[in-house]
Design a protein around this motif. Structure first.
Motif, PDB file in Angstrom:
ATOM      1  N   SER A  31     -24.078 -32.340  -6.829  1.00  0.00           N
ATOM      2  CA  SER A  31     -23.039 -31.556  -7.506  1.00  0.00           C
ATOM      3  C   SER A  31     -22.613 -32.250  -8.794  1.00  0.00           C
ATOM      4  O   SER A  31     -22.408 -33.474  -8.823  1.00  0.00           O
ATOM      5  N   GLU A 121      -6.217 -21.958  -6.780  1.00  0.00           N
ATOM      6  CA  GLU A 121      -6.403 -22.961  -5.730  1.00  0.00           C
ATOM      7  C   GLU A 121      -7.083 -22.389  -4.490  1.00  0.00           C
ATOM      8  O   GLU A 121      -7.979 -23.019  -3.914  1.00  0.00           O
ATOM      9  N   SER A 124     -10.697 -22.088  -5.190  1.00  0.00           N
ATOM     10  CA  SER A 124     -11.326 -23.409  -5.285  1.00  0.00           C
ATOM     11  C   SER A 124     -11.599 -23.995  -3.913  1.00  0.00           C
ATOM     12  O   SER A 124     -12.599 -24.697  -3.710  1.00  0.00           O
ATOM     13  N   ASN A 125     -10.723 -23.719  -2.960  1.00  0.00           N
ATOM     14  CA  ASN A 125     -10.918 -24.254  -1.607  1.00  0.00           C
ATOM     15  C   ASN A 125     -12.150 -23.665  -0.932  1.00  0.00           C
ATOM     16  O   ASN A 125     -12.788 -24.312  -0.096  1.00  0.00           O
ATOM     17  N   LEU A 128     -14.874 -25.703  -2.305  1.00  0.00           N
ATOM     18  CA  LEU A 128     -14.807 -27.072  -1.794  1.00  0.00           C
ATOM     19  C   LEU A 128     -15.627 -27.239  -0.522  1.00  0.00           C
ATOM     20  O   LEU A 128     -16.340 -28.237  -0.340  1.00  0.00           O
ATOM     21  N   LYS A 129     -15.557 -26.266   0.366  1.00  0.00           N
ATOM     22  CA  LYS A 129     -16.305 -26.355   1.622  1.00  0.00           C
ATOM     23  C   LYS A 129     -17.807 -26.418   1.368  1.00  0.00           C
ATOM     24  O   LYS A 129     -18.533 -27.122   2.071  1.00  0.00           O
ATOM     25  N   LEU A 131     -19.231 -27.669  -1.350  1.00  0.00           N
ATOM     26  CA  LEU A 131     -19.545 -28.956  -1.955  1.00  0.00           C
ATOM     27  C   LEU A 131     -19.529 -30.087  -0.932  1.00  0.00           C
ATOM     28  O   LEU A 131     -20.217 -31.096  -1.105  1.00  0.00           O
ATOM     29  N   GLU A 132     -18.742 -29.926   0.120  1.00  0.00           N
ATOM     30  CA  GLU A 132     -18.644 -30.982   1.139  1.00  0.00           C
ATOM     31  C   GLU A 132     -19.919 -31.101   1.965  1.00  0.00           C
ATOM     32  O   GLU A 132     -20.340 -32.199   2.326  1.00  0.00           O
ATOM     33  N   THR A 153      -9.622 -32.704  -5.077  1.00  0.00           N
ATOM     34  CA  THR A 153     -10.614 -32.745  -3.996  1.00  0.00           C
ATOM     35  C   THR A 153     -11.992 -32.327  -4.476  1.00  0.00           C
ATOM     36  O   THR A 153     -13.012 -32.839  -4.006  1.00  0.00           O
ATOM     37  N   ILE A 154     -12.054 -31.409  -5.445  1.00  0.00           N
ATOM     38  CA  ILE A 154     -13.345 -31.017  -6.023  1.00  0.00           C
ATOM     39  C   ILE A 154     -13.849 -32.110  -6.962  1.00  0.00           C
ATOM     40  O   ILE A 154     -15.030 -32.464  -6.953  1.00  0.00           O
ATOM     41  N   ARG A 155     -12.950 -32.660  -7.769  1.00  0.00           N
ATOM     42  CA  ARG A 155     -13.366 -33.724  -8.698  1.00  0.00           C
ATOM     43  C   ARG A 155     -13.976 -34.905  -7.957  1.00  0.00           C
ATOM     44  O   ARG A 155     -14.873 -35.574  -8.475  1.00  0.00           O
ATOM     45  N   ARG A 157     -15.851 -34.847  -5.479  1.00  0.00           N
ATOM     46  CA  ARG A 157     -17.143 -34.527  -4.880  1.00  0.00           C
ATOM     47  C   ARG A 157     -18.215 -34.171  -5.897  1.00  0.00           C
ATOM     48  O   ARG A 157     -19.270 -33.657  -5.543  1.00  0.00           O
TER      49      ARG A 157
END
Length: 387
Positions: A31, A121, A124-125, A128-129, A131-132, A153-155, A157
């Protein structure tokens, strides 16, 4: 010519992505976040990197894979960009779902989000999942003006690569090479666009865009009274609307014709009742795009005005820096001679305030009027207390 040759002024960032595409020294990661000021070429670099990942020759620029990436039709490339104010949560959910597929013809599956800063937000969440826990062969490439525009939290990852503002000479050289314009036109466009690559291209190749910019500065320079300021605000709104219409009208027509053809509706034929909801969705999307385009057009006007008063201030302070608006140097000299540096700074502060207010959904016409009254009445703008 490789895909990297279409980029300019970003040699350090290009080196990072070329190493990653070749997996030199374990530089590849799943990523990425490309940040940089508007016009620095974020999306261009994202697609060059995508080509390098999907092309067997590392982004040769002429093979089928590279041509498909350029056309955004490659089967292993998924793109999310928006002409609206925000990216919807459904769009991100759809993209995340498609990121789970395995590559079909290339080494990787590449997911590009051009305007990652336009996610709220909750949206974005959802990203986020993904990217995790990404699939092994999926690569995410996000683009945004700065890291601060994304959730922490995105930054945490992504690997961030920041672009710099390319120099005027770099942008001018690109315009000459790619668009075939004269050196004089290229340099002027690059300077007046303040190295914004997309805007420089438009100024260099579109006479109407150049005329609208020239009139914007002329309108501001002609303000001598409050009534003139109010009239000038109305004229600037008209110019912004004209600019937005010029950008969206042709695309809207092509999209509508393409949609009707795909639905089997012949030109001039009434849209059947069962298909009207799809056409209505397209029209709604185009209206949202028009809103975004108008807001961008107003912001371009304010940026151009800021460049004008920047040049005036440089003249007043006898600073030995290159002017942005060298073509109207005599008018800049005249304005600098009849006003004080404090007045010019007050106008520049007022322009910055107008940009913030419009971004916060204040009526653009009111924000422009308030800003231009400061131009009409130098010395009357309230001074801000120092922090």
């Amino acid at each position: 010519m490789s895909v990297w040759d279409e980029l300019t002024g970003q040699s350090e960032a290009i080196a990072v992505f070329r190493d990653a595409a070749g997996d030199v020294g374990g530089a590849m990661t799943h990523s990425w976040l490309i940040t940089g000021p508007p016009g620095s070429g974020r999306s261009n670099l994202a697609y060059a990197f995508a080509s390098a990942l999907l092309c067997r020759d590392g982004g040769c620029g002429h093979c089928r894979d590279c041509r498909q990436v350029a056309a955004r039709t490659h089967p292993d490339l998924a793109v999310l960009s928006t002409d609206r104010v925000i990216i919807s949560i459904e769009e991100v959910r759809t993209l995340v779902a498609s990121s789970q597929f395995s590559p079909s013809v290339s080494r990787y599956r590449v997911m590009v989000i051009e305007d990652a800063d336009r996610m709220v937000e909750r949206t974005s969440n959802v990203l986020l999942k993904a990217l995790e826990e990404p699939p092994e062969r999926t690569v995410w490439i996000l683009c945004a003006p700065s890291e601060a525009d994304l959730l922490p939290t995105i930054r945490s990852r992504v690997r961030s690569v920041r672009l710099r503002v390319p120099s005027t000479d770099d942008v001018a050289a690109l315009l000459e090479r790619r668009d075939g314009v004269t050196p004089e036109t290229a340099v002027r466009a690059a300077r007046e666009a303040q190295s914004h690559i997309g805007m420089a291209h438009r100024l260099a190749t579109n006479a109407e865009a150049r005329a609208r910019r020239d009139e914007t500065l002329s309108v501001a320079l002609g303000i001598q009274s409050v009534p003139q300021a109010v009239m000038a605000a109305a004229r600037l709104m008209e110019l912004a609307k004209d600019d937005a219409l010029a950008i969206t009208a042709e695309r809207d027509t092509e999209e509508r014709e393409s949609t009707l053809r795909s639905l089997g509706v012949e030109p001039g034929q009434a849209v059947p009742a069962g298909l009207r909801s799809q056409v209505k969705q397209l029209e709604d999307d185009q209206k949202r795009r028009a809103t975004r385009s108008l807001r961008d057009g107003i912001d371009r006007i304010l940026v151009d005005l800021l460049s004008l008063y920047r040049d005036v201030l440089l003249q007043q302070l006898d600073a030995r820096l290159e002017p942005i608006n060298a073509a109207i140097q005599s008018q800049i000299d005249a304005l600098a001679g009849r006003t004080e540096p404090a007045d010019t700074l007050a106008v520049m502060d007022s322009i910055a305030d107008a940009r913030r207010r419009i971004a916060q959904n204040v009526a653009p016409a009111l924000a422009l009027e308030a800003m231009l009254i400061t131009v009409a009445l130098p010395g009357t703008a309230p001074r801000k207390a120092l922090p």
